[in-house]
Enzyme design. Structure first.
Site, mmCIF file in Angstrom:
data_model
loop_
_atom_site.group_PDB
_atom_site.id
_atom_site.type_symbol
_atom_site.label_atom_id
_atom_site.label_comp_id
_atom_site.label_asym_id
_atom_site.label_seq_id
_atom_site.Cartn_x
_atom_site.Cartn_y
_atom_site.Cartn_z
ATOM 1 N N SER A 71 109.868 32.461 9.504
ATOM 2 C CA SER A 71 110.427 32.173 10.820
ATOM 3 C C SER A 71 109.818 33.117 11.843
ATOM 4 O O SER A 71 109.034 34.001 11.508
ATOM 5 C CB SER A 71 111.946 32.343 10.780
ATOM 6 O OG SER A 71 112.259 33.712 10.677
ATOM 7 N N LYS A 72 110.225 32.925 13.069
ATOM 8 C CA LYS A 72 109.636 33.700 14.166
ATOM 9 C C LYS A 72 109.700 35.194 13.911
ATOM 10 O O LYS A 72 108.863 35.948 14.377
ATOM 11 C CB LYS A 72 110.343 33.397 15.500
ATOM 12 C CG LYS A 72 110.622 31.938 15.771
ATOM 13 C CD LYS A 72 111.988 31.538 15.235
ATOM 14 C CE LYS A 72 111.867 30.196 14.489
ATOM 15 N NZ LYS A 72 112.931 29.992 13.497
ATOM 16 N N ARG A 73 110.725 35.600 13.189
ATOM 17 C CA ARG A 73 110.883 37.019 12.924
ATOM 18 C C ARG A 73 109.669 37.603 12.189
ATOM 19 O O ARG A 73 109.408 38.787 12.244
ATOM 20 C CB ARG A 73 112.129 37.278 12.062
ATOM 21 C CG ARG A 73 113.435 36.984 12.763
ATOM 22 C CD ARG A 73 114.612 37.330 11.883
ATOM 23 N NE ARG A 73 114.627 36.569 10.629
ATOM 24 C CZ ARG A 73 114.255 37.067 9.463
ATOM 25 N NH1 ARG A 73 113.871 38.306 9.358
ATOM 26 N NH2 ARG A 73 114.285 36.311 8.386
ATOM 27 N N GLY A 127 106.673 37.133 12.842
ATOM 28 C CA GLY A 127 105.472 37.127 13.659
ATOM 29 C C GLY A 127 105.058 35.697 13.920
ATOM 30 O O GLY A 127 105.906 34.807 13.999
#
Length: 516
Positions: free
Chosen positions: A278-280, A282
RNA sequence: GGCCCCGUCGUCUAGCGGUCAGGACACCGGUCUUUCAAGCCGGCAGCACGGGUUCGACUCCCGUCGGGGCUACCA
């Protein structure tokens, strides 16, 4: 091959194309091409509140960038989403191009009558029923069940056997019904997953799923089933997160009287912490890698090797698209999720940069060279054969041939080649101080400059001869001359072989830099 | 919590009862060389654990632990 393979990729336009989606799309593509089948793109845009024009365009662009051309699906024809354009407006303009294939429309919002028609059949045959419960009531029911210690709260079944009077009463209250599938508590629903083998679920675990929302739109489950069936999808190849969605969907196929396709659930792409990417973690959108300077061929190769391998003791890692298509098989898809680890991608990209066709590499590097002001924005004269004119392709090709093995990403080309294209290149102050400061070196460089200006042909050999001969004369190792020369000509201590570099730079530029 | 999936070097993986458990990335040495890079050679490092089954288990079965997914009128 009697029945043709038909697979699909069915993203929803609610975010830019994710590498996980690209991974799934890639496996579908490889499977389709391997079997000479059809790769279909269908847009699942039933969540009207989350659709965006940009997302839709990123699906088209992302798939195209990776070379995952779809045989059936939208025909965007390069129509670009305008700044601030709504999804609906962009969709209409895309639709205006028509669609590829005969099984369309390929946007779920354009298929609403189809869902209604099949829903009606289920309603009439009693396999589905109208449910008038409100979301609030359902939520409350779930809470109550949990409070009572029920492990897996399910729909209460309140509307399963409504009389006509009761329904009329609800309608009079102004309630909008949704449509639910009547699922029996008896028995087991099983399927033979092409990568995992047999998977079974007890029907009592399966809830009475909602088919149509009260706004008339299909839920995801109903949409996929109706569409996959109508589009005659033979193999549903999707992420592992859909395993538990499969039994209810099978029940829908059966209720609708459609043949059930084969299923293959792919391993997920995980972040470094083993959580779903996920976006976390990167960059998760495919464009982040394109923008970073990753070659589509490298990304294609890299993605294919996560969750799939050629097997049978094969040790090859670099595969062309054609090799991948030829070798791909669901039998060699692994069951375990894999971490999307950039280190290997970086290596692979560098390998592609080193091995790819030089002309193609130049085309890929051109935008970066132009942005950096090293080459003019107007097209480099491709007809000119002047190898010494820095504005020609011939020259740029010689430069790239020398420098490409130090590049890992495309933008590296700027840093690696600037001194070939301009005299105003950055100079490493420490290198200058170390190699060019003392008077003795200056004196030697002056001698070298004079001798070099005399050489007939400016070639690697003649240059090398001059330098080595002079080194012999003064009883010094050649390196004592080579290092200062490199710093003088390139402004740095590292780079391709000095004589190769000087040969490409040419007499004029080298002598000029030596007299500076 | 319930249901389901998964578990080989740090990472991607080969393996499908008998292998010195193989390859790749990364890392560490060495080599080549005018530097860096590339290349080449070598090294480090793994079958989650416990029971079975078997003459023999990384491979088959069970359990434990660990990780993940699903559990919406999202997709």
């Amino acid at each position: 091959m009697a029945d043709t393979v038909r697979v699909r990729m069915a993203p929803s336009p609610t975010g830019r194309l994710h590498v996980g989606s690209a991974h799934t799309a890639l496996f579908n593509y490889l499977f389709a091409r391997h079997h000479g089948g059809t790769f279909i793109l269908r847009i699942e845009d039933t969540d009207m509140t989350r659709n965006t024009a940009e997302s839709l365009q990123s699906i088209f662009d992302g798939l195209r960038w990776l070379g995952l051309d779809w045989d059936e699906g939208p025909e965007d024809a390069g129509v670009r989403a305008r700044e601030g354009e709504t999804y609906q407006d962009y969709l209409q303009r895309v639709l205006a191009n028509g669609e590829r294939g005969e099984a369309g429309p390929y946007f779920q919002t354009q298929r609403l009558p189809l869902y209604e028609e099949h829903a009606r059949k289920l309603l009439e045959s009693g396999k589905a029923y109208r449910c008038y419960c409100t979301p609030e009531e359902l939520e409350q029911s779930r809470e109550e069940q949990k409070a009572r210690g029920v492990k897996a709260p399910k729909y209460s079944g309140r509307c399963r056997q409504l009389s006509a009077e009761q329904e009329a009463a609800f309608v009079a209250e102004g309630r909008k019904p949704c449509l639910r599938l009547r699922v029996s508590d008896e028995g087991v629903t099983a399927f033979d997953d092409l990568v995992r083998g047999r998977i079974e679920f007890e029907n009592k675990e399966i809830d009475d799923l909602i088919l149509l929302k009260s706004n008339g739109y299909p839920t995801y489950h109903f949409g996929v089933v109706v569409d996959d069936a109508l589009m005659r999808i033979t193999h549903v190849i999707r992420g592992e997160e859909h395993i538990s969605n499969t039994p209810p969907q099978i029940l829908m196929y059966e209720a609708l009287g459609f043949p059930v396709p084969q299923f293959a659930h792919l391993p997920l792409l995980l972040g470094r912490d083993r959580k779903k990417l996920s976006k976390r973690h990167g960059a998760t959108e495919i464009f982040a890698y394109r923008d970073k300077g990753v070659l589509p061929e490298a990304m294609f190769n890299f993605l294919a090797l996560i969750g799939w391998s050629p097997g049978e003791g094969e040790t090859q890692e670099i595969f062309t698209r054609e090799e991948l298509i030829q070798r791909f098989s669901l039998a060699h898809v692994s069951k375990a999720s894999g971490i999307f680890d950039l280190e290997k991608l970086e290596w692979m990209n560098a390998t592609y940069i080193r091995q790819m066709d030089l002309e193609q590499l130049l085309d890929a590097c051109l935008p970066y060279l132009q942005q950096a002001g090293l080459l003019p924005l107007s097209p480099v004269n491709s007809l000119s054969h002047e190898p010494m004119n820095p504005l020609t392709r011939a020259y740029a090709l010689r430069v790239l041939a020398l420098t490409r093995e130090r590049m890992r990403y495309l933008p590296d080309v700027v840093e690696q080649t600037n001194y070939f294209f301009t005299d105003d290149f950055p100079r490493d102050a420490k290198a200058v101080a170390k190699w060019l400061s003392d008077a003795e070196t200056q004196e030697r460089l002056k001698v070298l400059r004079d001798r070099l200006s005399q050489v007939g042909a400016w070639t690697i050999t003649t240059l090398e001869n001059v330098v080595r001969q002079y080194a012999d004369e003064i009883g010094q190792p050649a390196a004592r001359l080579i290092h200062p020369l490199r710093v003088a000509c390139t402004g740095r201590t590292v780079g391709p072989g000095l004589f190769e570099t000087m040969a490409v730079l040419g007499r004029e530029r080298c002598l000029k830099r030596l007299s500076a």
